[in-house]
Design a protein around this motif. Sequence first.
Motif, PDB file in Angstrom:
ATOM      1  N   UNK A   1       0.820  -1.219   0.000  1.00 42.65           N
ATOM      2  CA  UNK A   1       0.000   0.000   0.000  1.00 42.65           C
ATOM      3  C   UNK A   1       0.854   1.271   0.000  1.00 42.65           C
ATOM      4  N   UNK A   2       2.107   1.189   0.494  1.00 43.21           N
ATOM      5  CA  UNK A   2       2.958   2.382   0.572  1.00 43.21           C
ATOM      6  C   UNK A   2       3.871   2.538  -0.638  1.00 43.21           C
ATOM      7  N   UNK A   3       3.625   1.758  -1.699  1.00 40.35           N
ATOM      8  CA  UNK A   3       4.406   1.890  -2.931  1.00 40.35           C
ATOM      9  C   UNK A   3       3.770   2.858  -3.919  1.00 40.35           C
ATOM     10  N   UNK A   4       2.631   3.419  -3.531  1.00 39.63           N
ATOM     11  CA  UNK A   4       1.933   4.398  -4.381  1.00 39.63           C
ATOM     12  C   UNK A   4       1.633   5.650  -3.565  1.00 39.63           C
ATOM     13  N   UNK A   5       1.865   6.804  -4.161  1.00 39.92           N
ATOM     14  CA  UNK A   5       1.621   8.079  -3.473  1.00 39.92           C
ATOM     15  C   UNK A   5       0.924   9.036  -4.431  1.00 39.92           C
TER      16      UNK A   5
ATOM     17  N   UNK B   1      -2.469   6.942   2.366  1.00 36.62           N
ATOM     18  CA  UNK B   1      -2.513   6.166   3.597  1.00 36.62           C
ATOM     19  C   UNK B   1      -1.493   6.717   4.600  1.00 36.62           C
ATOM     20  N   UNK B   2      -1.740   6.551   5.893  1.00 39.93           N
ATOM     21  CA  UNK B   2      -0.781   7.043   6.900  1.00 39.93           C
ATOM     22  C   UNK B   2       0.555   6.316   6.798  1.00 39.93           C
ATOM     23  N   UNK B   3       1.631   7.080   6.836  1.00 40.14           N
ATOM     24  CA  UNK B   3       2.960   6.477   6.648  1.00 40.14           C
ATOM     25  C   UNK B   3       3.411   5.687   7.879  1.00 40.14           C
ATOM     26  N   UNK B   4       2.782   5.913   9.043  1.00 41.27           N
ATOM     27  CA  UNK B   4       3.155   5.155  10.243  1.00 41.27           C
ATOM     28  C   UNK B   4       2.915   3.650  10.062  1.00 41.27           C
ATOM     29  N   UNK B   5       1.956   3.310   9.192  1.00 38.45           N
ATOM     30  CA  UNK B   5       1.642   1.900   8.969  1.00 38.45           C
ATOM     31  C   UNK B   5       2.770   1.156   8.261  1.00 38.45           C
ATOM     32  N   UNK B   6       3.734   1.896   7.715  1.00 36.40           N
ATOM     33  CA  UNK B   6       4.842   1.260   6.991  1.00 36.40           C
ATOM     34  C   UNK B   6       5.970   0.841   7.921  1.00 36.40           C
TER      35      UNK B   6
END
Length: 646
Positions: free
Chosen positions: A295-299, A578-583
């Motif tokens: 999910x954090x590979x797209x911004x 998405x919130x970056x803390x989840x990464x």
Amino acid sequence: MQFKNPEILYFFALLIIPILVHLFQLQKFVKTPFTNVAFLQKLQQQTRKSSRIKKWLILATRLLLFSAILLAFAQPYFSDKNIDKKQHTFIYLDNSLSTNTKGEKGNLLKIAAQEIIESSNEKDVYSLQTNSNFYKDISKNELKNILLKIENTSKKLDFSTVFLKINQQNISKTNTLHKNILISDFQNTYNKKFTNVTPAFSAIKLESSQKSNLSIDSVFISNANTTNFTVNVIIKNQGQEKNNTPISIFNNENLISKQSFNIDEDATKIIQFTIQNQDNFSGKIQLTFSDTFQFDNTYFFNLSKRKKASVLAIGNEADFLAKIYTENEFNFTNSTVQNVNYNSIPKQQLIILNSLENLPEILAQSITEFSKNGGSLVIIPNEKSEVNSYNSFFNKLQIGKFENKINDTLKITSINYNHPLFKNVFSKKVNNFQYPSVYSLYPISSKNSNIIISFENNTPFISELKNNIYYISSSLAKTNSNFLNSPLIVPVFYNFGQLSFQFPQLSYRVATENKIRVETQLGKDEILTITNNENSFIPLQQTFQNNVIITTDEQPLQAGIYYILKQKDTLQNIAFNFPKEESSLQYIDLNTLAKNNKNIEISSSIPATFDALNKKNEVQWLWKWFLALAIVSLLLEILILKFYKP
């Protein structure tokens, strides 16, 4: 051994009846004379002895029969819990984005849900808390139906909320055994949520099989000019170094540029894209890489055409304002008190009251209304300001009391570098600049003022009295101050104008409170809607004269480009991520946590936890054995009566 119906045991007192009957039953023997007296006496003694043994055996079998029947009706059992108490199991299942990754058995969330279904007991009552919903007092079948449909969500639930829900459940249920199970990856963002008063629970940790992750942390714009701008993408690497990783930038779905990069172990790197200027740029950054989280590979980000802020200065003509508020960045107007166009006041973003001796009532009323509707205001007194006029105006704005003039030479020495007015102005704190001075000032008494620049005696020179209301305590006329010659004059007034017009952010976070200003005017029954190709919702909105402040919180939950609509017209595009803390790949050490909190139990797996709970609640009924004993006792009595001949 425990009893389901212990009150039956009181009937054991009735066993005294057969005993008494046996003891007091007197049997009269008939004497018959025979010739051989000695032989008959011996025979008579043997007969009485045999009869007495038979009666004792019959009494014993009957007592055993009645006792076994009473115990069978009392329903004895072996168990670690009281059968009268119900078992309630509270389950917190973390379905945040970070649990959407692969473990040893497969997807962490799906495997956890499946193991709960397979291990739960049909006789127990459950409450299920996820990051998005709470299901109270449900059966195993209901639990199964919910878990089969569970999906990951961008909502983040604080453990303090989970513990509060647990306490509420425990208080509301009487005569109930409670078991609390928390199933999560336990990212370190939760670490400070556990204390000695935390409710007792079993912790089951969901662990990813991968220990490396590449993510897009954030995006910012630099080097913007009339031709192009630079998109700076901050890449964060957790784990081993990565080489030749592709990264692409899109405008909507159109590929604009693509490159590859290398990044060191546990490092952060900035990747730059130079983009040609466009009116609106709906950007998407895409990493092509398979790692722990996808999910954090797209911004997503959105860059709108820069608008000019409208600035109105009321007072005598001021050359320094015209030089600061240039035509290419601002719509600047200077007007005297007598020539103010009151119809234009609501259309401004910033109004500067520049050295007015007094404020006419109609002007004070218009400015007050402008401020209430979200406009920014800068107040600069005159060397001969009328205290009563200003006090009446200040009272309308509810910003404090305008006090009498003080004639004193004071140096301007201190700057509040943390105030948003000076964001990105100074590369470092300056302590040796040439201090400007003032020769008179009008202090104010205000409880909520935030000092921006202060004098050498720590009294405020420039302060923020209220949101977007700024007060300069001294006239800036050259006869009263040399502040106009200070290098501070430009950033202070320039940022007054910049902050008055809140340009849209590049992106916002999903499932988080965001306040977004939209420049538009709404009719009485008109509302704004936020939509994309998949869903649409109406956000909370506060309407002012020339703009609307919309607030997003629970919605949206998915990252992407959204559109703010007024009926069918698109006012502007906004991006959500998405919130970056989840990464984060940093997790709590549960063993250390358990050592510091005695009421926390660490469990190796979901099946093991439920198996232990089921065994603890297992009931071994004994009434069948006592019923069998009663039947055996009855058969013994029959056999004794039939075959035992005294």
